[in-house]
Design a protein around this motif. Sequence first.
Motif, PDB file in Angstrom:
ATOM      1  N   PRO A  14       0.669  -1.154   0.129  1.00 33.86           N
ATOM      2  CA  PRO A  14      -0.146   0.009  -0.172  1.00 33.86           C
ATOM      3  C   PRO A  14       0.836   1.212  -0.030  1.00 33.86           C
ATOM      4  N   PHE A  15       2.019   1.307   0.518  1.00 35.98           N
ATOM      5  CA  PHE A  15       2.955   2.293   0.675  1.00 35.98           C
ATOM      6  C   PHE A  15       3.438   2.707  -0.836  1.00 35.98           C
ATOM      7  N   MET A  16       3.396   1.672  -1.918  1.00 38.33           N
ATOM      8  CA  MET A  16       3.413   1.976  -3.080  1.00 38.33           C
ATOM      9  C   MET A  16       2.300   2.464  -3.925  1.00 38.33           C
ATOM     10  N   VAL A  17       1.270   1.815  -3.754  1.00 33.23           N
ATOM     11  CA  VAL A  17       0.208   2.270  -4.483  1.00 33.23           C
ATOM     12  C   VAL A  17      -0.352   3.568  -4.552  1.00 33.23           C
ATOM     13  N   SER A  24      -0.307  10.317  -8.159  1.00 28.92           N
ATOM     14  CA  SER A  24       0.272  11.023  -9.483  1.00 28.92           C
ATOM     15  C   SER A  24      -0.552  10.780 -10.590  1.00 28.92           C
ATOM     16  N   LEU A  25      -1.068   9.575 -10.537  1.00 27.06           N
ATOM     17  CA  LEU A  25      -1.669   9.348 -11.783  1.00 27.06           C
ATOM     18  C   LEU A  25      -3.182   9.592 -11.773  1.00 27.06           C
ATOM     19  N   GLU A  26      -3.858  10.024 -10.799  1.00 25.29           N
ATOM     20  CA  GLU A  26      -5.174  10.654 -10.794  1.00 25.29           C
ATOM     21  C   GLU A  26      -5.236  12.009 -11.177  1.00 25.29           C
ATOM     22  N   LYS A  27      -3.959  12.625 -11.318  1.00 21.23           N
ATOM     23  CA  LYS A  27      -3.863  14.020 -11.586  1.00 21.23           C
ATOM     24  C   LYS A  27      -3.523  13.957 -13.191  1.00 21.23           C
ATOM     25  N   LEU A  28      -3.350  12.776 -13.771  1.00 21.83           N
ATOM     26  CA  LEU A  28      -2.845  12.714 -14.895  1.00 21.83           C
ATOM     27  C   LEU A  28      -3.945  13.372 -16.050  1.00 21.83           C
ATOM     28  N   ASP A  29      -3.461  14.025 -16.812  1.00 22.87           N
ATOM     29  CA  ASP A  29      -4.655  14.618 -17.974  1.00 22.87           C
ATOM     30  C   ASP A  29      -4.764  13.653 -18.954  1.00 22.87           C
ATOM     31  N   MET A  76       6.453  10.200 -12.172  1.00 21.89           N
ATOM     32  CA  MET A  76       7.479   9.901 -11.523  1.00 21.89           C
ATOM     33  C   MET A  76       7.581  10.416 -10.134  1.00 21.89           C
ATOM     34  N   PRO A  77       6.868  11.658 -10.009  1.00 23.67           N
ATOM     35  CA  PRO A  77       6.859  11.880  -8.321  1.00 23.67           C
ATOM     36  C   PRO A  77       6.000  10.790  -7.530  1.00 23.67           C
ATOM     37  N   GLY A  78       5.134  10.236  -8.115  1.00 25.73           N
ATOM     38  CA  GLY A  78       4.613   9.028  -7.232  1.00 25.73           C
ATOM     39  C   GLY A  78       5.334   7.913  -7.329  1.00 25.73           C
ATOM     40  N   VAL A  79       6.409   7.647  -8.458  1.00 32.83           N
ATOM     41  CA  VAL A  79       7.169   6.530  -8.308  1.00 32.83           C
ATOM     42  C   VAL A  79       8.284   6.753  -7.367  1.00 32.83           C
ATOM     43  N   VAL A  80       8.761   8.061  -7.386  1.00 33.14           N
ATOM     44  CA  VAL A  80       9.805   8.368  -6.213  1.00 33.14           C
ATOM     45  C   VAL A  80       9.362   8.127  -5.073  1.00 33.14           C
ATOM     46  N   ALA A  81       8.535   8.612  -4.630  1.00 34.53           N
ATOM     47  CA  ALA A  81       7.698   8.587  -3.450  1.00 34.53           C
ATOM     48  C   ALA A  81       7.349   7.284  -2.926  1.00 34.53           C
ATOM     49  N   GLY A  82       6.782   6.642  -3.904  1.00 35.38           N
ATOM     50  CA  GLY A  82       6.349   5.091  -3.577  1.00 35.38           C
ATOM     51  C   GLY A  82       7.353   4.379  -3.268  1.00 35.38           C
ATOM     52  N   THR A  83       8.672   4.475  -4.030  1.00 37.44           N
ATOM     53  CA  THR A  83       9.802   3.522  -3.664  1.00 37.44           C
ATOM     54  C   THR A  83      10.501   3.994  -2.578  1.00 37.44           C
ATOM     55  N   LEU A  84      10.514   5.119  -1.957  1.00 42.68           N
ATOM     56  CA  LEU A  84      11.288   5.592  -0.735  1.00 42.68           C
ATOM     57  C   LEU A  84      10.488   4.992   0.210  1.00 42.68           C
ATOM     58  N   VAL A 100      19.144   6.765  -0.305  1.00 45.15           N
ATOM     59  CA  VAL A 100      18.273   7.665  -0.559  1.00 45.15           C
ATOM     60  C   VAL A 100      18.760   8.980  -1.251  1.00 45.15           C
ATOM     61  N   PHE A 101      19.842   9.466  -0.852  1.00 49.89           N
ATOM     62  CA  PHE A 101      20.334  11.010  -1.504  1.00 49.89           C
ATOM     63  C   PHE A 101      20.756  10.773  -2.832  1.00 49.89           C
ATOM     64  N   VAL A 102      21.419   9.494  -2.996  1.00 54.45           N
ATOM     65  CA  VAL A 102      21.999   9.191  -4.334  1.00 54.45           C
ATOM     66  C   VAL A 102      20.701   8.878  -5.478  1.00 54.45           C
ATOM     67  N   TYR A 103      19.721   8.396  -4.934  1.00 53.27           N
ATOM     68  CA  TYR A 103      18.480   7.922  -5.724  1.00 53.27           C
ATOM     69  C   TYR A 103      17.815   9.087  -5.940  1.00 53.27           C
ATOM     70  N   VAL A 104      17.344  10.182  -4.907  1.00 52.94           N
ATOM     71  CA  VAL A 104      16.939  11.244  -5.236  1.00 52.94           C
ATOM     72  C   VAL A 104      17.537  12.152  -6.459  1.00 52.94           C
ATOM     73  N   ARG A 105      19.120  12.383  -6.214  1.00 48.17           N
ATOM     74  CA  ARG A 105      19.634  12.922  -7.352  1.00 48.17           C
ATOM     75  C   ARG A 105      19.557  12.505  -8.656  1.00 48.17           C
ATOM     76  N   ARG A 106      19.412  10.996  -8.765  1.00 52.40           N
ATOM     77  CA  ARG A 106      19.504  10.517 -10.048  1.00 52.40           C
ATOM     78  C   ARG A 106      18.270  10.639 -10.537  1.00 52.40           C
ATOM     79  N   ALA A 107      17.074  10.212  -9.704  1.00 50.41           N
ATOM     80  CA  ALA A 107      16.000   9.985 -10.250  1.00 50.41           C
ATOM     81  C   ALA A 107      14.926  11.202  -9.648  1.00 50.41           C
ATOM     82  N   GLY A 108      15.317  12.161  -9.190  1.00 48.77           N
ATOM     83  CA  GLY A 108      14.483  13.184  -8.713  1.00 48.77           C
ATOM     84  C   GLY A 108      13.360  13.690  -9.663  1.00 48.77           C
TER      85      GLY A 108
END
Length: 300
Positions: free
Chosen positions: A182-185, A191-196, A223-231, A287-295
Amino acid sequence: MSALGQLGAGTGPAPELHKPRKSWLPYLLLLPGGLWLVVFFAVPAIQLFATSLYDPSGSLENGYVMTWHFANYSDAVQEYLPHFGRSIGYAAITTAISLLVGYPLAYAIAVKGGRWKNVLLICVIAPFFTSFLIRTLAWKVILSDGGWVVSTLNWLHVPLPDGRLLATTPAVIAGLVYNFLPFMVLPLYASLEKLDPRLVEAAGDLYARPVARFTRVILPLSMPGVVAGTLLTFIPAAGDYINAQLLGTNRQYMIGNVIQSKFLRVGDYPAAAALSFTLMAAILVLVFVYVRRAGTDEVL
């Protein structure tokens, strides 16, 4: 005197602009949260760091002495390096599986859910209505040697490690995925719900294939949801110990199991505190490396 001069002479000096008063209201609103963080995070973290530098030769009976023993960190890492690697590996696999399972589910709820969106979201968060421990114990029953999962796999002639699922690495990862899915979904859904949808339609009008629509339009915008969900999935999974303890054996123990044992059973507080700080530092670096590369700044 010209009309412009008369106008300037009649107006006199320009009035001074009043600077807006500095409002303390935002700081007052932040005060309760700041005090909460100081009392329940900063102070315990400082105490934990101090504990990690105690003399390791002490004990609960005789007490510990502050000796600034930084060797506790190197000793703990050298002794339990496999557990650190296992924790990071399990957390990474759990995050990858959760993303592969959670993304289609979140997309289906956000785009195809219609009037059933709220019901589907309740189904996603329904496991949270039950204790984390009870949910893991339920998986222990499901994956038991006499359970329907093992019986079905044996009927399908699917090879199992040692002929069973319980007390194996797949069982531990399955428990982690179930508990943290659920922390991923939820971030993905946000993010997807706001997709036009018009953007996806425009890509189709430009003869983009479904794969291109996903990789060039849908995925970048989500991608904002992907980054937040993976973290949100990786961080708690790396520090978990319940799943390894109930669904695995000491061969599957993670660093959280070692920390829990050091604190509550062995009573080796300096080593437990050093392991805790080392785990926090490792996660912060990752987390720092991941956010910098996939921010999200690069994809929005």
